[in-house]
Design a protein around this motif. Structure first.
Motif, PDB file in Angstrom:
ATOM      1  N   LEU B  74      42.769  52.325  34.576  1.00  0.00           N
ATOM      2  CA  LEU B  74      42.998  51.003  35.174  1.00  0.00           C
ATOM      3  C   LEU B  74      43.975  50.261  34.279  1.00  0.00           C
ATOM      4  CD1 LEU B  74      42.299  48.577  37.084  1.00  0.00           C
ATOM      5  CD2 LEU B  74      40.454  48.023  35.473  1.00  0.00           C
ATOM      6  N   LEU B  75      45.081  49.861  34.869  1.00  0.00           N
ATOM      7  CA  LEU B  75      46.088  49.094  34.150  1.00  0.00           C
ATOM      8  C   LEU B  75      46.125  47.675  34.704  1.00  0.00           C
ATOM      9  CD1 LEU B  75      48.673  48.751  32.344  1.00  0.00           C
ATOM     10  CD2 LEU B  75      49.981  49.565  34.316  1.00  0.00           C
ATOM     11  N   ILE B  76      45.991  46.702  33.819  1.00  0.00           N
ATOM     12  CA  ILE B  76      46.157  45.295  34.201  1.00  0.00           C
ATOM     13  C   ILE B  76      47.458  44.832  33.565  1.00  0.00           C
ATOM     14  CG2 ILE B  76      45.178  42.970  34.144  1.00  0.00           C
ATOM     15  CD1 ILE B  76      42.442  44.235  33.649  1.00  0.00           C
ATOM     16  N   THR B  77      48.406  44.462  34.379  1.00  0.00           N
ATOM     17  CA  THR B  77      49.699  44.036  33.841  1.00  0.00           C
ATOM     18  C   THR B  77      49.710  42.523  33.613  1.00  0.00           C
ATOM     19  OG1 THR B  77      50.605  43.758  36.064  1.00  0.00           O
ATOM     20  CG2 THR B  77      50.915  45.900  35.005  1.00  0.00           C
ATOM     21  N   ALA B  78      50.542  42.099  32.660  1.00  0.00           N
ATOM     22  CA  ALA B  78      50.726  40.675  32.364  1.00  0.00           C
ATOM     23  C   ALA B  78      49.383  39.962  32.284  1.00  0.00           C
ATOM     24  CB  ALA B  78      51.621  40.026  33.418  1.00  0.00           C
ATOM     25  N   SER B  79      48.527  40.407  31.389  1.00  0.00           N
ATOM     26  CA  SER B  79      47.151  39.911  31.336  1.00  0.00           C
ATOM     27  C   SER B  79      47.102  38.412  31.051  1.00  0.00           C
ATOM     28  CB  SER B  79      46.355  40.672  30.283  1.00  0.00           C
ATOM     29  OG  SER B  79      46.924  40.446  29.011  1.00  0.00           O
ATOM     30  N   ARG B  80      45.991  37.821  31.513  1.00  0.00           N
ATOM     31  CA  ARG B  80      45.744  36.387  31.337  1.00  0.00           C
ATOM     32  C   ARG B  80      44.397  36.202  30.646  1.00  0.00           C
ATOM     33  NH1 ARG B  80      46.715  35.473  37.792  1.00  0.00           N
ATOM     34  NH2 ARG B  80      48.928  36.020  37.843  1.00  0.00           N
ATOM     35  N   ALA B  81      44.199  35.057  30.050  1.00  0.00           N
ATOM     36  CA  ALA B  81      42.905  34.785  29.397  1.00  0.00           C
ATOM     37  C   ALA B  81      41.756  34.942  30.399  1.00  0.00           C
ATOM     38  CB  ALA B  81      42.907  33.384  28.795  1.00  0.00           C
ATOM     39  N   ALA B  82      42.015  34.617  31.654  1.00  0.00           N
ATOM     40  CA  ALA B  82      40.976  34.718  32.691  1.00  0.00           C
ATOM     41  C   ALA B  82      40.595  36.160  33.001  1.00  0.00           C
ATOM     42  CB  ALA B  82      41.443  34.021  33.963  1.00  0.00           C
ATOM     43  N   ASP B  83      41.366  37.131  32.508  1.00  0.00           N
ATOM     44  CA  ASP B  83      41.018  38.542  32.712  1.00  0.00           C
ATOM     45  C   ASP B  83      39.947  38.999  31.730  1.00  0.00           C
ATOM     46  OD1 ASP B  83      44.504  39.345  33.323  1.00  0.00           O
ATOM     47  OD2 ASP B  83      42.910  38.866  34.768  1.00  0.00           O
ATOM     48  N   THR B  84      39.612  38.170  30.771  1.00  0.00           N
ATOM     49  CA  THR B  84      38.566  38.499  29.807  1.00  0.00           C
ATOM     50  C   THR B  84      37.269  38.777  30.549  1.00  0.00           C
ATOM     51  OG1 THR B  84      39.553  37.220  28.007  1.00  0.00           O
ATOM     52  CG2 THR B  84      37.173  37.610  27.899  1.00  0.00           C
ATOM     53  N   ALA B  85      36.747  40.002  30.388  1.00  0.00           N
ATOM     54  CA  ALA B  85      35.562  40.445  31.124  1.00  0.00           C
ATOM     55  C   ALA B  85      35.255  41.875  30.701  1.00  0.00           C
ATOM     56  CB  ALA B  85      35.812  40.392  32.636  1.00  0.00           C
ATOM     57  N   SER B  86      34.171  42.399  31.242  1.00  0.00           N
ATOM     58  CA  SER B  86      33.877  43.824  31.085  1.00  0.00           C
ATOM     59  C   SER B  86      34.302  44.540  32.354  1.00  0.00           C
ATOM     60  CB  SER B  86      32.396  44.049  30.828  1.00  0.00           C
ATOM     61  OG  SER B  86      32.020  43.537  29.575  1.00  0.00           O
ATOM     62  N   TYR B  87      34.855  45.730  32.196  1.00  0.00           N
ATOM     63  CA  TYR B  87      35.356  46.511  33.329  1.00  0.00           C
ATOM     64  C   TYR B  87      34.620  47.844  33.369  1.00  0.00           C
ATOM     65  CZ  TYR B  87      38.966  42.994  33.645  1.00  0.00           C
ATOM     66  OH  TYR B  87      39.611  41.796  33.796  1.00  0.00           O
ATOM     67  N   PHE B  88      34.122  48.172  34.551  1.00  0.00           N
ATOM     68  CA  PHE B  88      33.323  49.378  34.735  1.00  0.00           C
ATOM     69  C   PHE B  88      33.968  50.286  35.774  1.00  0.00           C
ATOM     70  CE2 PHE B  88      29.455  48.138  32.505  1.00  0.00           C
ATOM     71  CZ  PHE B  88      29.567  46.764  32.469  1.00  0.00           C
ATOM     72  N   CYS B  89      33.936  51.598  35.501  1.00  0.00           N
ATOM     73  CA  CYS B  89      34.262  52.531  36.573  1.00  0.00           C
ATOM     74  C   CYS B  89      32.952  53.054  37.154  1.00  0.00           C
ATOM     75  CB  CYS B  89      35.137  53.675  36.075  1.00  0.00           C
ATOM     76  SG  CYS B  89      34.334  54.838  34.971  1.00  0.00           S
ATOM     77  N   ALA B  90      33.003  53.458  38.402  1.00  0.00           N
ATOM     78  CA  ALA B  90      31.815  53.961  39.084  1.00  0.00           C
ATOM     79  C   ALA B  90      32.224  55.111  39.984  1.00  0.00           C
ATOM     80  CB  ALA B  90      31.145  52.856  39.906  1.00  0.00           C
ATOM     81  N   THR B  91      31.448  56.179  39.931  1.00  0.00           N
ATOM     82  CA  THR B  91      31.712  57.330  40.786  1.00  0.00           C
ATOM     83  C   THR B  91      30.511  57.576  41.683  1.00  0.00           C
ATOM     84  OG1 THR B  91      30.897  58.772  39.014  1.00  0.00           O
ATOM     85  CG2 THR B  91      33.262  58.461  39.149  1.00  0.00           C
ATOM     86  N   ASP B  92      30.749  58.175  42.828  1.00  0.00           N
ATOM     87  CA  ASP B  92      29.652  58.449  43.746  1.00  0.00           C
ATOM     88  C   ASP B  92      29.061  59.815  43.441  1.00  0.00           C
ATOM     89  OD1 ASP B  92      31.404  59.681  46.696  1.00  0.00           O
ATOM     90  OD2 ASP B  92      31.858  59.858  44.574  1.00  0.00           O
ATOM     91  N   ARG B  93      27.744  59.903  43.616  1.00  0.00           N
ATOM     92  CA  ARG B  93      27.061  61.170  43.308  1.00  0.00           C
ATOM     93  C   ARG B  93      26.981  62.059  44.528  1.00  0.00           C
ATOM     94  NH1 ARG B  93      22.058  59.866  39.309  1.00  0.00           N
ATOM     95  NH2 ARG B  93      22.209  57.831  40.269  1.00  0.00           N
ATOM     96  N   TRP B  94      26.473  61.534  45.550  1.00  0.00           N
ATOM     97  CA  TRP B  94      26.421  62.295  46.808  1.00  0.00           C
ATOM     98  C   TRP B  94      26.342  61.309  47.947  1.00  0.00           C
ATOM     99  CZ3 TRP B  94      22.479  63.352  43.080  1.00  0.00           C
ATOM    100  CH2 TRP B  94      21.302  62.620  43.240  1.00  0.00           C
ATOM    101  N   ARG B  95      26.355  61.784  49.164  1.00  0.00           N
ATOM    102  CA  ARG B  95      26.419  60.889  50.300  1.00  0.00           C
ATOM    103  C   ARG B  95      25.267  59.896  50.278  1.00  0.00           C
ATOM    104  NH1 ARG B  95      25.735  64.086  55.732  1.00  0.00           N
ATOM    105  NH2 ARG B  95      25.537  61.966  56.519  1.00  0.00           N
ATOM    106  N   GLY B  96      25.502  58.764  50.796  1.00  0.00           N
ATOM    107  CA  GLY B  96      24.430  57.795  50.932  1.00  0.00           C
ATOM    108  C   GLY B  96      24.600  56.536  50.130  1.00  0.00           C
ATOM    109  N   GLY B  97      25.636  56.409  49.372  1.00  0.00           N
ATOM    110  CA  GLY B  97      25.919  55.113  48.772  1.00  0.00           C
ATOM    111  C   GLY B  97      25.525  54.940  47.333  1.00  0.00           C
TER     112      GLY B  97
END
Lengths: 118, 111
Positions: B74-97
């Motif tokens: 994940l690339l955030i260009t021209a970052s701002r102070a408001a971008d300060t946060a935690s960023y998570f990736c999430a993958t799906d395991r199997w069908r159903g959400g």
């Protein structure tokens, strides 16, 4: 916009109390989830539900139960709260999976409930 | 067990700089998602990339997916102070959400 609400932002309970955390979504989503989030452990799935009166265990169901009597509401119950259940609890909802079951749709999160058990 | 693992765990940059976060996963996926969490709040969905896509853009966000290496960035260009946060990736395991979340990258953007 999808809105997921949780009954409390902050909650303080005593050891042994029965605790109810409520979650309501307004987008007619089939799927609903309860996670807990702890520093260094990330988000862990407690229980989820695909339909009314349907529930399945997640990764850490011990000490918890859930109830889904109506499609829009998913409740997390701590039968007898313990100090190790002090955590941030996050509820989420999502629509049914993509056609053919390929993939998982976006999850929409509530603001979280920070529970402290003394 | 957690499938997605973010790297780095923490990142501190100056406003205007670009921020790059990486996510690795172990098993085959249908799609990969990135979420953002402001301190003490719920997660907000940023972008979803499907397994047959290689790159996706949304505003200042650019996500890439390399299924052969089982990794995403994940690339955030021209970052701002408001971008300060935690960023998570999430993958799906199997069908159903069901999703598996990584432990997140804590981004701090200093004004």
């Amino acid at each position: 916009d999808v809105k997921v609400t949780q009954s409390s932002r902050y909650l303080v309970k005593r050891t042994g109390e029965k605790v109810f955390l409520e979650c309501v979504q307004d987008m007619d989503h089939e799927n609903m989830f309860w996670y807990r989030q702890d520093p260094g452990l990330g988000l862990r799935l407690i229980y989820f539900s695909y339909d009314v009166k349907m529930k399945e265990k997640g990764d850490i169901p011990e000490g918890y139960s859930v109830s889904r009597e109506k499609k829009e509401r998913f409740s997390l119950i701590l039968e007898s709260a313990s100090t190790n259940q002090t955590s941030m609890y996050l509820c989420a909802s999502s629509p049914l999976g993509l056609a053919g079951g390929r993939g998982t749709d976006t999850q929409y999160f509530g603001p979280g409930t920070r529970l402290t058990v003394l | 067990s957690q499938q997605g693992e973010e790297d780095p765990q923490a990142l501190s940059i100056q406003e205007g700089e670009n921020a790059t976060m990486n996510c690795s996963y172990k098993t085959s996926i249908n799609n990969l998602q990135w979420y953002r969490q402001n301190s003490g709040r719920g997660l907000v969905h940023l972008i979803l990339i499907r397994s047959n896509e290689r790159e996706k853009h949304s505003g200042r966000l650019r996500v890439t997916l390399d299924t052969s290496k089982k990794s995403s960035s994940l690339l955030i260009t021209a970052s701002r102070a408001a971008d300060t946060a935690s960023y998570f990736c999430a993958t799906d395991r199997w069908r159903g959400g069901k999703l598996i979340f990584g432990q997140g990258t804590e981004l701090s953007v200093k004004p």
